[in-house]
Design an enzyme around this catalytic site. Structure first.
Site, short mmCIF file in Angstrom:
data_model
loop_
_atom_site.label_atom_id
_atom_site.label_comp_id
_atom_site.label_asym_id
_atom_site.label_seq_id
_atom_site.Cartn_x
_atom_site.Cartn_y
_atom_site.Cartn_z
N ASN A 1 0.84 -1.22 0.00
CA ASN A 1 0.00 0.00 0.00
C ASN A 1 0.86 1.26 0.00
O ASN A 1 0.54 2.24 -0.67
CB ASN A 1 -0.95 0.01 1.21
CG ASN A 1 -2.25 -0.74 0.93
OD1 ASN A 1 -2.90 -0.51 -0.07
ND2 ASN A 1 -2.60 -1.65 1.82
N MET B 1 0.96 -2.48 12.26
CA MET B 1 0.32 -3.51 13.07
C MET B 1 0.27 -3.19 14.57
O MET B 1 0.21 -4.07 15.40
CB MET B 1 1.02 -4.87 12.85
CG MET B 1 1.02 -5.33 11.40
SD MET B 1 -0.58 -5.20 10.57
CE MET B 1 -1.46 -6.52 11.36
N HIS C 1 -8.37 -1.21 6.43
CA HIS C 1 -8.56 -2.52 7.08
C HIS C 1 -9.21 -3.49 6.10
O HIS C 1 -10.20 -3.12 5.45
CB HIS C 1 -9.44 -2.34 8.33
CG HIS C 1 -9.60 -3.61 9.11
ND1 HIS C 1 -8.60 -4.11 9.91
CD2 HIS C 1 -10.63 -4.49 9.17
CE1 HIS C 1 -9.03 -5.25 10.45
NE2 HIS C 1 -10.25 -5.50 10.03
N ILE D 1 -2.84 2.45 17.79
CA ILE D 1 -2.40 3.83 18.04
C ILE D 1 -2.82 4.23 19.46
O ILE D 1 -3.96 4.02 19.86
CB ILE D 1 -3.03 4.79 17.00
CG1 ILE D 1 -2.56 4.44 15.58
CG2 ILE D 1 -2.72 6.25 17.33
CD1 ILE D 1 -1.10 4.64 15.31
N ASN E 1 -6.78 4.79 8.67
CA ASN E 1 -6.32 3.41 8.53
C ASN E 1 -7.10 2.70 7.42
O ASN E 1 -8.25 3.05 7.14
CB ASN E 1 -6.53 2.66 9.86
CG ASN E 1 -5.98 1.24 9.82
OD1 ASN E 1 -4.91 0.99 9.27
ND2 ASN E 1 -6.71 0.31 10.40
#
Length: 196
Positions: free
Chosen positions: A14, A90, A109, A93, A107
């Protein structure tokens, strides 16, 4: 132009897609820094090839999450970062980063949240034999994949699907959805900034 930080822990597919979208001019931003909690992760090589500064660390070298997140915040401020995009980071936060960058941490997911939060979402969905799963982009809060959803895209799970083929389908969606969401968010931030 927005200055962004990308956070990653693994191979960085990504990260690569976002960097290439910026290079092509599809996203108006500078990647100010890569933050990585695995100093031997392949994503660091990708960043070095693109001459993007890297801050890598091992959590176990710090006495607490507050300590390493304080260091990260210092690095982000030095780099003039406006937004944080998690791209396969991973770690949950913590409040130190949330306080400094609340509402500006995003984020991606690999499930249709709120279904299958946490680790191995693709495996979770595959083992649950669902017919449809997908990808979610969301703002980060203090929970595990619980922040407000920005956008989602679904993928149909075929009868003869394998875990590997499902992972490929999901990654394909991630690689188009995430750059599009980042572009829209940064464009909106610029527009709102000019109104002030």
């Amino acid at each position: 132009m927005s200055r962004i930080a990308l956070f990653a822990s693994g191979s960085g597919s990504n990260f690569q897609v976002i960097a290439e979208a910026i290079q092509r001019g599809d996203i108006s931003a500078d990647i100010a820094i890569l933050v990585c909690d695995q100093p031997d992760a392949y994503v660091i090589k990708r960043a070095e090839q693109l001459q993007i500064p890297v801050f890598s660390f091992r959590a176990k070298d710090y006495s607490s999450k507050v300590e390493f997140e304080t260091k990260i915040v210092d690095k982000l401020r030095e780099a003039g970062v406006d937004f944080i995009f998690l791209a396969g980071y991973m770690r949950l936060i913590g409040e130190t980063l949330l306080r400094a960058y609340g509402g500006k941490i995003v984020n991606i997911h690999p499930s249709l949240l709120p279904a299958f939060p946490g680790k191995d979402a693709i495996g979770q969905a595959f083992n649950a034999r669902v017919k449809i799963t997908g990808v979610t982009v969301h703002f980060v809060d203090e929970g595990m994949d619980t922040g407000p959803i920005i956008d989602q895209e679904s993928v149909r799970v075929a009868e003869d699907e394998t875990r590997e083929s499902l992972q490929e389908k999901i990654q394909k969606i991630e690689h188009t959805l995430y750059p599009r969401v980042i572009k829209n968010l940064l464009t909106k931030a610029v527009v709102e900034g000019t109104k002030k």
